[in-house]
Design a protein around this motif. Structure first.
Motif, PDB file in Angstrom:
ATOM      1  N   ALA A  54      64.095   8.823  22.296  1.00  0.00           N
ATOM      2  CA  ALA A  54      64.441   7.324  22.287  1.00  0.00           C
ATOM      3  C   ALA A  54      63.586   6.638  21.363  1.00  0.00           C
ATOM      4  CB  ALA A  54      64.168   6.743  23.761  1.00  0.00           C
ATOM      5  N   SER A  55      64.277   5.427  20.821  1.00  0.00           N
ATOM      6  CA  SER A  55      63.692   4.624  19.941  1.00  0.00           C
ATOM      7  C   SER A  55      64.093   3.273  19.714  1.00  0.00           C
ATOM      8  CB  SER A  55      63.775   5.364  18.231  1.00  0.00           C
ATOM      9  OG  SER A  55      65.125   5.343  18.028  1.00  0.00           O
ATOM     10  N   ARG A  65      65.007   2.110  33.136  1.00  0.00           N
ATOM     11  CA  ARG A  65      63.537   1.573  32.815  1.00  0.00           C
ATOM     12  C   ARG A  65      62.793   1.571  33.652  1.00  0.00           C
ATOM     13  NH1 ARG A  65      65.478  -4.658  32.256  1.00  0.00           N
ATOM     14  NH2 ARG A  65      65.664  -5.091  34.583  1.00  0.00           N
ATOM     15  N   GLN A  66      61.409   1.393  33.493  1.00  0.00           N
ATOM     16  CA  GLN A  66      60.481   1.694  34.676  1.00  0.00           C
ATOM     17  C   GLN A  66      59.311   0.657  34.315  1.00  0.00           C
ATOM     18  OE1 GLN A  66      58.912   5.665  35.298  1.00  0.00           O
ATOM     19  NE2 GLN A  66      58.421   5.021  37.662  1.00  0.00           N
ATOM     20  N   VAL A  67      58.802  -0.040  35.222  1.00  0.00           N
ATOM     21  CA  VAL A  67      57.701  -0.950  35.113  1.00  0.00           C
ATOM     22  C   VAL A  67      56.794  -0.317  36.031  1.00  0.00           C
ATOM     23  CG1 VAL A  67      56.681  -3.406  35.863  1.00  0.00           C
ATOM     24  CG2 VAL A  67      59.186  -3.056  35.171  1.00  0.00           C
ATOM     25  N   PRO A  68      55.473  -0.272  35.449  1.00  0.00           N
ATOM     26  CA  PRO A  68      54.331   0.481  36.412  1.00  0.00           C
ATOM     27  C   PRO A  68      54.366  -0.247  37.700  1.00  0.00           C
ATOM     28  CG  PRO A  68      53.288  -0.154  34.256  1.00  0.00           C
ATOM     29  CD  PRO A  68      54.911  -0.785  34.393  1.00  0.00           C
ATOM     30  N   VAL A 116      59.134   0.141  30.155  1.00  0.00           N
ATOM     31  CA  VAL A 116      59.422   1.334  29.288  1.00  0.00           C
ATOM     32  C   VAL A 116      61.037   1.922  29.737  1.00  0.00           C
ATOM     33  CG1 VAL A 116      58.875   3.739  28.818  1.00  0.00           C
ATOM     34  CG2 VAL A 116      56.963   2.239  29.502  1.00  0.00           C
ATOM     35  N   TYR A 117      61.616   2.137  28.690  1.00  0.00           N
ATOM     36  CA  TYR A 117      63.280   2.405  28.710  1.00  0.00           C
ATOM     37  C   TYR A 117      63.367   3.796  28.314  1.00  0.00           C
ATOM     38  CZ  TYR A 117      64.230  -2.586  29.196  1.00  0.00           C
ATOM     39  OH  TYR A 117      64.595  -3.719  29.800  1.00  0.00           O
ATOM     40  N   LEU A 177      58.864   1.621  24.579  1.00  0.00           N
ATOM     41  CA  LEU A 177      58.517   0.247  25.492  1.00  0.00           C
ATOM     42  C   LEU A 177      59.270  -0.935  24.654  1.00  0.00           C
ATOM     43  CD1 LEU A 177      56.501  -1.146  27.202  1.00  0.00           C
ATOM     44  CD2 LEU A 177      54.682  -1.077  25.360  1.00  0.00           C
ATOM     45  N   VAL A 178      59.546  -1.625  25.814  1.00  0.00           N
ATOM     46  CA  VAL A 178      60.074  -3.039  25.345  1.00  0.00           C
ATOM     47  C   VAL A 178      59.273  -3.954  25.915  1.00  0.00           C
ATOM     48  CG1 VAL A 178      62.108  -4.476  25.405  1.00  0.00           C
ATOM     49  CG2 VAL A 178      62.500  -2.019  25.094  1.00  0.00           C
TER      50      VAL A 178
END
Length: 114
Positions: A5-6, A37-40, A91-92, A109-110
């Motif tokens: 991914a980029s 996607r994931q958030v901490p 983070v995607y 990371l976005v």
């Protein structure tokens, strides 16, 4: 299949980014390609997926703002993200399901600033 991914980065609210997920092998016959996607501290959530025939579906949180597409010739799946909001910061990850086997990319990371 390895997925890379980029395209992540820092963008202001209201802006756009396009994420790419390049596969190490042909995606022509991969059943489903998807973006998560994931958030901490939270579970990873599915945002969009696309099947072999191009049919796609979206989470309510991104419907109308994000578009998933696949380019089988380039072995790449994209996520066009428009009208980004601070709550899209995460983070995607790209994900593939091929004949019951599941594959994950490393994440990009976005960050959306207000």
């Amino acid at each position: 299949v390895q997925l890379q991914a980029s395209g992540g980065g820092l963008v202001q609210a209201g802006g756009s980014l396009r994420l790419s997920c390049a596969a190490s092998a042909s995606i022509f016959s991969i059943d489903v390609m998807a973006w998560y996607r994931q958030v901490p501290g939270k579970q990873r959530e599915v945002l969009a997926d696309i099947g072999i025939g191009g049919r796609s579906s979206y989470a309510d949180s991104v419907k109308g703002r994000f578009t998933i597409s696949r380019d089988n010739a380039k072995n790449t799946v994209y996520l066009q993200m428009n009208s980004l909001k601070p709550e899209d910061t995460a983070v995607y990850y790209c994900h593939a399901i091929d004949s019951g086997h599941k594959y994950w990319g490393q994440g990009t990371l976005v960050t959306v600033s207000s």
